[in-house]
Design an enzyme around this catalytic site. Structure first.
Site, short mmCIF file in Angstrom:
data_model
loop_
_atom_site.label_atom_id
_atom_site.label_comp_id
_atom_site.label_asym_id
_atom_site.label_seq_id
_atom_site.Cartn_x
_atom_site.Cartn_y
_atom_site.Cartn_z
CG ASP A 181 -2.59 -0.68 1.45
OD1 ASP A 181 -2.01 -1.89 0.89
OD2 ASP A 181 -2.55 -0.77 2.26
CG ASP A 202 -3.03 -4.07 -1.21
OD1 ASP A 202 -4.19 -3.33 -1.89
OD2 ASP A 202 -2.86 -5.19 -0.87
CG ASP A 203 -6.50 -0.36 -0.97
OD1 ASP A 203 -6.28 -0.48 -2.40
OD2 ASP A 203 -5.69 -0.59 0.01
CG HIS A 224 -4.83 -3.79 -5.50
ND1 HIS A 224 -4.79 -4.49 -4.27
CD2 HIS A 224 -4.65 -4.28 -6.07
CE1 HIS A 224 -4.74 -5.95 -4.35
NE2 HIS A 224 -3.51 -5.64 -5.83
NE ARG A 257 -9.76 -1.56 -3.54
CZ ARG A 257 -9.50 -2.86 -3.15
NH1 ARG A 257 -10.15 -3.96 -3.34
NH2 ARG A 257 -7.93 -2.58 -2.92
CE LYS A 259 -11.00 -2.72 0.39
NZ LYS A 259 -10.25 -3.92 0.63
#
Ligand SMILES: *[C@@H]1O[C@H](CO)[C@@H](O)[C@H](O)[C@H]1NC(C)=O
Ligand SMILES: *[C@@H]1O[C@H](CO)[C@@H](O)[C@H](O)[C@H]1NC(C)=O
Ligand SMILES: *[C@@H]1O[C@H](CO)[C@@H](O)[C@H](O)[C@H]1NC(C)=O
Ligand SMILES: *[C@@H]1O[C@H](CO)[C@@H](O)[C@H](O)[C@H]1NC(C)=O
Length: 365
Positions: A181, A202-203, A224, A257, A259
């Site tokens: 991340d 990743d993020d 991501h 995104r 979540k």
């Protein structure tokens, strides 16, 4: 001469004793890692330069700075290998100015830990850099390279502007980087991230909790996407007043995104993404899901209503998804007040059903 030296030392004494949390007015350059030297520099000086030091294995470079300190990273700062949770670097304090000199690099040697497994096994990997309880401060022109795991955590901070910071974990694409991340934000208020460049696995940015957060001119690749969450199931589960502007996400699994955690409580309120450009997104151009399983890192396929997403604005979010991906996927419950305009995401050859879009918002997948 003697008179002036005496006067100087009186002034210095006054400076040091008048406010114990305020460092003296001097500049200290550290050229070699030595815990005591660093402690003394922090205690005595309001300007500290860390020049080309190597931090020994299993040690945190812990910079709990006095109010008003200017910290400069210079040359190549590196960390030796050890399997542990880290972090490798912590900075705390208020009214700080944290800067990188031209040509500097914070190189965490992540390749020594990378094994393709990230947080899911293999070597124990440290978090790289935690900005912890930082208040009313600025950090700018910092170059981070090859972090073993998450790069930068902003936690329990209030009033922090991060400007022109690069996290370059591109080597991880071919050398086993995972869960790298770029930025994580936790329990923080009044944070801005301006001119962030992240290349990782990743993020790019993950806002897990926090309020009054501005992201502008982020440039994300390989990872991501620009994410909020996962929200829920932690000690603080509020995300409120987040604006993400003028940013670009390329060659990433997701674009935008959100979540939220299945079965958890919390709230995601007043989030805006505006002027976001997507390019070569592999899985989901936009993905908003309320079924995240925090224990497995997977999804349940059923959204719950405990972390409602309220007042969610997307404006001018455009770009392309690969043919094997999905343009827009929504699976939420109890959402309200969404306003999307000029959302044009195309190219995805797959569709997933959309569930839980607030009535009357006119949004379709
Ligand atoms: C939403 O958040 C933005 C900052 O991100 C703020 O300017 C705006 O006033 C907030 N709106 C509401 C209704 O709270
Ligand atoms: C969100 O922004 C609005 C408008 O500026 C403000 O009234 C509210 O207090 C903010 N929320 C938080 C949690 O700071
Ligand atoms: C939409 O966003 C893009 C960046 O993604 C920007 O170049 C463009 O000017 C924006 N359009 C409008 C109408 O604001
Ligand atoms: C839905 O969200 C509201 C707030 O928007 C909250 O008060 C409520 O408890 C949530 N759950 C249900 C079942 O309505």
């Amino acid at each position: 001469m003697r008179y002036f030296a005496l006067l100087g030392s009186i002034i210095l004494t006054i400076l040091v004793t008048s406010d114990t949390s305020q460092a003296g007015t001097c500049k200290s350059t550290i050229n070699k890692y030595d815990e005591d030297d660093i402690k003394n520099a922090i205690k005595d000086c309001n300007e500290i330069i860390l020049n080309g030091i190597t931090i020994p294995a299993g040690v945190t470079l812990n910079l709990d700075l006095n109010k008003g300190t200017k910290l400069t990273f210079q040359g190549k700062i590196t960390w030796e290998f050890h399997e542990w949770n880290g972090p490798l670097l912590i900075i705390s304090g208020s009214d700080l100015e944290i800067v990188g000199a031209s040509g500097h690099e914070l190189n965490a040697n992540g390749v020594l830990w990378w094994d393709g497994k990230g947080e899911h096994g293999g070597k124990v990997k440290p978090v790289f850099f935690s900005l912890r309880e930082v208040k009313n401060s600025v950090m700018r022109n910092i170059n981070v390279k090859n972090t073993p795991y998450h790069a930068i955590w902003i936690e329990d901070s209030d009033g922090l502007a991060v400007q022109d910071v690069t996290v370059d974990n591109k080597d991880g694409d071919t050398k086993g980087g995972h869960n790298t991340d770029g930025f994580n934000v936790w329990r923080s208020n009044d944070i801005s991230l301006e001119g962030i460049t992240v290349s990782n696995q990743d993020d790019c940015i993950a806002i897990k909790s926090g309020t009054n957060i501005l992201v502008t001119d982020a440039d994300c690749s390989g990872g991501h996407g620009l994410s909020i969450g996962s929200v829920g199931g932690r000690d603080y589960n509020i995300v409120e007043n987040v604006t993400v502007l003028n940013s670009k996400i390329v060659d990433s699994d997701n674009g935008v995104r959100i979540k939220t955690v299945y079965g958890a409580t919390g709230a995601v309120t007043n989030v805006t993404y505006k002027n976001i450009q997507l390019e070569s997104i592999h899985k989901f151009g936009i993905i908003i899901e309320g079924d995240y399983n925090i224990d497995t890192g997977g999804t349940t396929g059923v959204a719950t209503d405990g972390v409602p997403i309220k007042h969610f604005i997307l404006e001018n979010v455009t770009g392309t998804v690969s043919n094997s991906g999905v343009n827009i996927y929504i699976l939420v419950k109890n959402a309200s007040d969404w306003e999307w305009s000029r959302v044009e995401v195309t190219g995805g050859g797959k569709t997933k059903k959309c569930e839980g879009i607030p009535e009357g918002s006119g949004i379709s997948c």
